[in-house]
Design a protein around this motif. Structure first.
Motif, mmCIF file in Angstrom:
data_model
loop_
_atom_site.group_PDB
_atom_site.id
_atom_site.type_symbol
_atom_site.label_atom_id
_atom_site.label_comp_id
_atom_site.label_asym_id
_atom_site.label_seq_id
_atom_site.Cartn_x
_atom_site.Cartn_y
_atom_site.Cartn_z
ATOM 1 N N ALA A 39 18.888 6.800 -30.140
ATOM 2 C CA ALA A 39 18.708 8.202 -29.765
ATOM 3 C C ALA A 39 19.835 8.671 -28.845
ATOM 4 O O ALA A 39 20.353 9.787 -28.992
ATOM 5 C CB ALA A 39 17.350 8.396 -29.092
ATOM 6 N N MET A 40 20.209 7.823 -27.915
ATOM 7 C CA MET A 40 21.326 8.151 -27.028
ATOM 8 C C MET A 40 22.619 8.297 -27.843
ATOM 9 O O MET A 40 23.415 9.230 -27.616
ATOM 10 C CB MET A 40 21.500 7.067 -25.966
ATOM 11 C CG MET A 40 22.625 7.313 -24.980
ATOM 12 S SD MET A 40 22.333 8.703 -23.834
ATOM 13 C CE MET A 40 21.202 7.914 -22.661
ATOM 14 N N TRP A 42 22.852 9.031 -31.084
ATOM 15 C CA TRP A 42 22.750 10.257 -31.892
ATOM 16 C C TRP A 42 23.121 11.473 -31.061
ATOM 17 O O TRP A 42 23.844 12.359 -31.526
ATOM 18 C CB TRP A 42 21.322 10.409 -32.422
ATOM 19 C CG TRP A 42 21.091 11.715 -33.125
ATOM 20 C CD1 TRP A 42 21.331 12.012 -34.436
ATOM 21 C CD2 TRP A 42 20.597 12.931 -32.524
ATOM 22 N NE1 TRP A 42 21.024 13.328 -34.697
ATOM 23 C CE2 TRP A 42 20.572 13.919 -33.540
ATOM 24 C CE3 TRP A 42 20.182 13.269 -31.238
ATOM 25 C CZ2 TRP A 42 20.138 15.219 -33.290
ATOM 26 C CZ3 TRP A 42 19.764 14.569 -30.994
ATOM 27 C CH2 TRP A 42 19.739 15.526 -32.017
ATOM 28 N N TRP A 43 22.633 11.543 -29.833
ATOM 29 C CA TRP A 43 22.922 12.690 -28.968
ATOM 30 C C TRP A 43 24.408 12.755 -28.654
ATOM 31 O O TRP A 43 25.008 13.837 -28.688
ATOM 32 C CB TRP A 43 22.105 12.593 -27.676
ATOM 33 C CG TRP A 43 22.278 13.788 -26.792
ATOM 34 C CD1 TRP A 43 21.603 14.969 -26.855
ATOM 35 C CD2 TRP A 43 23.222 13.915 -25.714
ATOM 36 N NE1 TRP A 43 22.069 15.827 -25.889
ATOM 37 C CE2 TRP A 43 23.056 15.214 -25.173
ATOM 38 C CE3 TRP A 43 24.170 13.066 -25.161
ATOM 39 C CZ2 TRP A 43 23.814 15.663 -24.108
ATOM 40 C CZ3 TRP A 43 24.935 13.519 -24.096
ATOM 41 C CH2 TRP A 43 24.751 14.812 -23.576
ATOM 42 N N SER A 46 26.163 14.067 -31.630
ATOM 43 C CA SER A 46 25.866 15.488 -31.852
ATOM 44 C C SER A 46 26.603 16.384 -30.865
ATOM 45 O O SER A 46 26.841 17.566 -31.147
ATOM 46 C CB SER A 46 24.354 15.740 -31.739
ATOM 47 O OG SER A 46 23.905 15.657 -30.388
ATOM 48 N N GLN A 47 26.967 15.803 -29.717
ATOM 49 C CA GLN A 47 27.677 16.570 -28.693
ATOM 50 C C GLN A 47 29.195 16.413 -28.806
ATOM 51 O O GLN A 47 29.942 16.970 -27.998
ATOM 52 C CB GLN A 47 27.229 16.117 -27.296
ATOM 53 C CG GLN A 47 25.762 16.376 -26.999
ATOM 54 C CD GLN A 47 25.394 17.835 -27.035
ATOM 55 O OE1 GLN A 47 26.006 18.651 -26.341
ATOM 56 N NE2 GLN A 47 24.418 18.201 -27.846
ATOM 57 N N PRO A 64 20.767 13.640 -21.641
ATOM 58 C CA PRO A 64 19.650 13.811 -22.583
ATOM 59 C C PRO A 64 18.329 13.308 -22.026
ATOM 60 O O PRO A 64 18.275 12.307 -21.307
ATOM 61 C CB PRO A 64 20.089 12.983 -23.801
ATOM 62 C CG PRO A 64 20.996 11.945 -23.227
ATOM 63 C CD PRO A 64 21.728 12.627 -22.119
ATOM 64 N N LEU A 66 14.955 11.614 -22.969
ATOM 65 C CA LEU A 66 14.360 10.820 -24.037
ATOM 66 C C LEU A 66 12.874 10.603 -23.772
ATOM 67 O O LEU A 66 12.478 10.307 -22.635
ATOM 68 C CB LEU A 66 15.038 9.453 -24.147
ATOM 69 C CG LEU A 66 16.336 9.361 -24.962
ATOM 70 C CD1 LEU A 66 17.440 10.189 -24.332
ATOM 71 C CD2 LEU A 66 16.769 7.915 -25.108
ATOM 72 N N VAL A 79 14.601 13.606 -28.376
ATOM 73 C CA VAL A 79 15.683 13.889 -27.429
ATOM 74 C C VAL A 79 15.636 15.371 -27.114
ATOM 75 O O VAL A 79 15.716 16.219 -28.012
ATOM 76 C CB VAL A 79 17.061 13.528 -28.020
ATOM 77 C CG1 VAL A 79 18.159 13.862 -27.021
ATOM 78 C CG2 VAL A 79 17.121 12.059 -28.397
ATOM 79 N N ASN A 80 15.435 15.685 -25.838
ATOM 80 C CA ASN A 80 15.326 17.086 -25.404
ATOM 81 C C ASN A 80 14.290 17.843 -26.230
ATOM 82 O O ASN A 80 14.485 19.008 -26.591
ATOM 83 C CB ASN A 80 16.680 17.774 -25.487
ATOM 84 C CG ASN A 80 17.696 17.166 -24.545
ATOM 85 O OD1 ASN A 80 17.346 16.571 -23.524
ATOM 86 N ND2 ASN A 80 18.968 17.286 -24.875
ATOM 87 N N THR A 82 13.328 17.287 -29.313
ATOM 88 C CA THR A 82 13.546 17.256 -30.758
ATOM 89 C C THR A 82 13.257 15.866 -31.309
ATOM 90 O O THR A 82 13.815 14.878 -30.815
ATOM 91 C CB THR A 82 15.003 17.644 -31.106
ATOM 92 O OG1 THR A 82 15.249 18.982 -30.655
ATOM 93 C CG2 THR A 82 15.239 17.560 -32.594
ATOM 94 N N VAL A 84 13.810 12.820 -33.353
ATOM 95 C CA VAL A 84 15.013 12.273 -33.987
ATOM 96 C C VAL A 84 14.724 10.956 -34.707
ATOM 97 O O VAL A 84 15.632 10.175 -34.971
ATOM 98 C CB VAL A 84 16.147 12.079 -32.950
ATOM 99 C CG1 VAL A 84 16.596 13.413 -32.391
ATOM 100 C CG2 VAL A 84 15.704 11.141 -31.822
#
Length: 223
Positions: A39-40, A42-43, A46-47, A64, A66, A79-80, A82, A84
């Protein structure tokens, strides 16, 4: 039950399925720490954070939020706010997660969160450094392994929707990730000295679950 069961091992060894099965059998919570690192990752992707740049990753590791659900029948990761659960299983994330998870600032933050979730116990936790770093006092520790070929076949089945995925490609990517995870300076993938090693190559999932449940019951009877 306040028991903490730590299940470590490389990708494709069957940790997730086994850990969820054990949690169901014993009425415990379940935590997939690998999903947190995914997840970290992915974030970060995405950023637009360059994941091979450890300083850039560290600089944003605290941003983020989690959240992890611990129901073994319906584990969640967001994450935030959302969900994921799906996006974190892509090849892009898989091939980047070792770089992100090697950053000390990331591990420090997520280990603290993992320990908070573990709390007073009653949980099966799977990952790569649970028995050695996250919960070294866990009374039941398992190191789950399988042959490289068996692990690659399992992982390729998980990614069957991607036409580019072959067992050979999966095995090569997996070997690279194993090498990175086993040689990183911070919390490398390694077997705890007091962990019970289980080779799942020729075992069914049910047999692996039964073995771990037996270890837990033996501990409960003697501990």
């Amino acid at each position: 039950m306040s028991l903490v069961i730590a299940i470590d091992g490389p990708s494709g060894s069957g940790k997730s399925s086994a850990a969820k099965g054990v949690a169901r059998a014993l009425g415990l919570r379940y935590l997939d720490t690998g999903a947190m690192y995914r997840a970290m990752t992915w974030w970060m992707l995405s950023q637009g954070v360059p994941v091979e740049d450890a300083e850039a990753v560290a600089a944003r590791a605290g941003e983020p939020v989690l959240e992890c659900g611990t129901d073994p029948d319906a584990p969640t990761i967001s994450v935030n706010g959302t969900d994921v659960s799906g996006p974190i299983r892509t090849r892009e994330v898989t091939n980047a997660v070792s770089a992100v998870s090697a950053v000390p600032a990331v591990r420090e933050r997520l280990v603290a969160l993992q320990r908070e979730i573990i709390g007073d116990g009653g949980i099966v936790v799977e990952g790569r450094d649970i028995g050695t770093v996250v919960a070294p006092d866990a009374p039941v520790k398992v190191f789950l392994t399988a042959s490289e070929e068996a692990r690659a076949q399992r992982r390729a089945r998980d990614l069957a929707a991607d036409p580019a995925v072959t067992v050979e490609l999966t095995q090569a990517e997996q070997a690279r990730r194993d090498r990175l995870d086993s040689t990183r300076k911070t919390s490398p993938l390694t077997k705890a000295d007091d962990a019970c090693e289980i080779d799942s190559t020729d075992l069914t999932l049910e047999e692996v679950i039964e073995t771990v449940v037996r270890l837990a019951k033996e501990h409960a009877a003697t501990g």
